[in-house]
Design a protein around this motif. Structure first.
Motif, PDB file in Angstrom:
ATOM      1  N   GLY A  22       0.816  -1.213   0.000  1.00 36.34           N
ATOM      2  CA  GLY A  22       0.000   0.000   0.000  1.00 36.34           C
ATOM      3  C   GLY A  22       0.844   1.254   0.000  1.00 36.34           C
ATOM      4  O   GLY A  22       0.587   2.204  -0.751  1.00 36.34           O
ATOM      5  N   ILE A  23       1.879   1.269   0.836  1.00 36.72           N
ATOM      6  CA  ILE A  23       2.761   2.432   0.921  1.00 36.72           C
ATOM      7  C   ILE A  23       3.518   2.633  -0.387  1.00 36.72           C
ATOM      8  O   ILE A  23       3.627   3.755  -0.897  1.00 36.72           O
ATOM      9  CB  ILE A  23       3.737   2.280   2.104  1.00 36.72           C
ATOM     10  CG1 ILE A  23       2.963   2.374   3.434  1.00 36.72           C
ATOM     11  CG2 ILE A  23       4.834   3.332   2.060  1.00 36.72           C
ATOM     12  CD1 ILE A  23       3.802   2.069   4.661  1.00 36.72           C
ATOM     13  N   ALA A  26       1.194   3.841  -3.208  1.00 35.70           N
ATOM     14  CA  ALA A  26       0.846   5.261  -3.086  1.00 35.70           C
ATOM     15  C   ALA A  26       2.060   6.163  -3.296  1.00 35.70           C
ATOM     16  O   ALA A  26       1.953   7.383  -3.160  1.00 35.70           O
ATOM     17  CB  ALA A  26       0.229   5.524  -1.714  1.00 35.70           C
ATOM     18  N   GLN A 129      -6.844  -2.155   0.024  1.00 37.84           N
ATOM     19  CA  GLN A 129      -6.761  -0.713   0.293  1.00 37.84           C
ATOM     20  C   GLN A 129      -8.110  -0.111   0.714  1.00 37.84           C
ATOM     21  O   GLN A 129      -8.458   1.006   0.348  1.00 37.84           O
ATOM     22  CB  GLN A 129      -6.217   0.052  -0.925  1.00 37.84           C
ATOM     23  CG  GLN A 129      -4.760  -0.221  -1.242  1.00 37.84           C
ATOM     24  CD  GLN A 129      -4.561  -1.512  -1.997  1.00 37.84           C
ATOM     25  OE1 GLN A 129      -5.195  -1.732  -3.029  1.00 37.84           O
ATOM     26  NE2 GLN A 129      -3.692  -2.374  -1.504  1.00 37.84           N
ATOM     27  N   THR A 150      -0.749   9.202   7.010  1.00 38.58           N
ATOM     28  CA  THR A 150      -0.682   9.161   5.552  1.00 38.58           C
ATOM     29  C   THR A 150      -0.373   7.753   5.053  1.00 38.58           C
ATOM     30  O   THR A 150      -0.930   7.299   4.044  1.00 38.58           O
ATOM     31  CB  THR A 150       0.392  10.136   5.035  1.00 38.58           C
ATOM     32  OG1 THR A 150       0.073  11.462   5.482  1.00 38.58           O
ATOM     33  CG2 THR A 150       0.460  10.133   3.512  1.00 38.58           C
ATOM     34  N   ALA A 154      -3.087   5.184   2.726  1.00 38.24           N
ATOM     35  CA  ALA A 154      -2.829   4.443   1.486  1.00 38.24           C
ATOM     36  C   ALA A 154      -3.529   3.093   1.508  1.00 38.24           C
ATOM     37  O   ALA A 154      -3.625   2.417   0.483  1.00 38.24           O
ATOM     38  CB  ALA A 154      -1.333   4.255   1.290  1.00 38.24           C
TER      39      ALA A 154
END
Length: 269
Positions: A22-23, A26, A129, A150, A154
């Protein structure tokens, strides 16, 4: 270009892998700046091909990182913290725990120094996600909390709460996935009884559930506002809703949440 973040994920199981993907997806960190540890490295072979750093050495991962995700099992936490304590730097590192039921004071008991700690409770929808992640913090700066928030955004939606609400968040968001899935299963069974094939009934139930949630997310309305748009005087919708309430739908959901909450309190005491 995205800001460069150096991230260690200690215990890269299903959740740790979802966080990493996910990180990276993004563009909050590049795979080459992420260090994933696991005892059985063959299970991270695909991530290695994607240029993630895959290793069995927790100390090396922490030394190369700024944000350290703890994704191990609760029983593994004392040994992991004992191992990485010598290289933890409160001026450099932020600890992020996703370990169910482990409170921040418990983590602090195993640390040799005072550190920024963020406790996060995602749910299994991290894999697509669409997680609801609740977070609480201690000793973390506003910028550090914002940055970690943040990361989890994501993976879906986030909410910063007080730690005394984390058990409730586990019930409502993490166990809640199972509760909503059970409704979809029940709706599917009802659809079969109404004449649909199982696959058709499940498709209708799933998309209807998605649509209902999306109406609230996009419109920011109260559920009753959207219910009123569907119900007409003497219509079939209100007849069904009233029968469900007569059978205890809302009461059963609330009682189920409270039973789950009582259980998690007993488990973690």
């Amino acid at each position: 270009m995205a800001k460069k973040h150096d991230i260690a994920i200690i215990g890269a199981g299903n959740l740790g892998i979802a966080i990493a993907k996910g990180i990276a997806g993004a563009k909050l960190a590049k795979p080459k700046n992420m260090y994933l540890t696991r005892r059985h490295l063959e299970k991270l072979a695909d991530l290695k091909k994607q240029k993630f750093n895959v290793l069995a050495n927790n100390i090396e991962a922490v030394q190369n990182a700024e944000y350290v995700f703890l994704c191990v099992q609760p029983k593994q936490l004392p040994d992991v913290l004992k191992e990485i304590n010598p290289v933890l730097d409160p001026e450099k590192h932020v600890l992020i725990s996703t370990i169910t039921g482990v409170e921040i004071p418990t983590i602090e008991q195993h640390l040799e120094t005072t550190m920024p700690i963020i406790r996060a409770m995602p749910n299994t929808a991290t894999a697509i996600q669409e997680s609801m992640t609740c977070m609480c913090t201690k000793n973390a700066s506003e910028d550090q909390v914002k940055e970690v928030k943040t990361f989890f955004e994501a993976l879906g939606e986030t909410l910063v709460i007080d730690e005394n609400l984390m058990k409730a968040a586990t019930v409502l968001a993490a166990s809640g996935i199972a509760f909503f899935l059970r409704y979809i299963r029940a709706a599917t069974q009802g659809g079969i009884q109404l004449g649909f094939h199982a696959e058709e009934a499940q498709k209708i139930a799933m998309q209807t559930a998605r649509g209902a949630a999306s109406l609230l997310v996009e419109g920011e309305n109260h559920p009753e506002t959207e219910i009123d748009k569907v119900t007409t005087p003497q219509g079939c919708t209100i007849a069904g809703l009233n029968e469900m309430e007569h059978q205890g739908l809302s009461s059963a959901v609330i009682k189920g949440l409270m039973a789950s909450y009582e259980k998690i309190n007993n488990i973690t005491q």
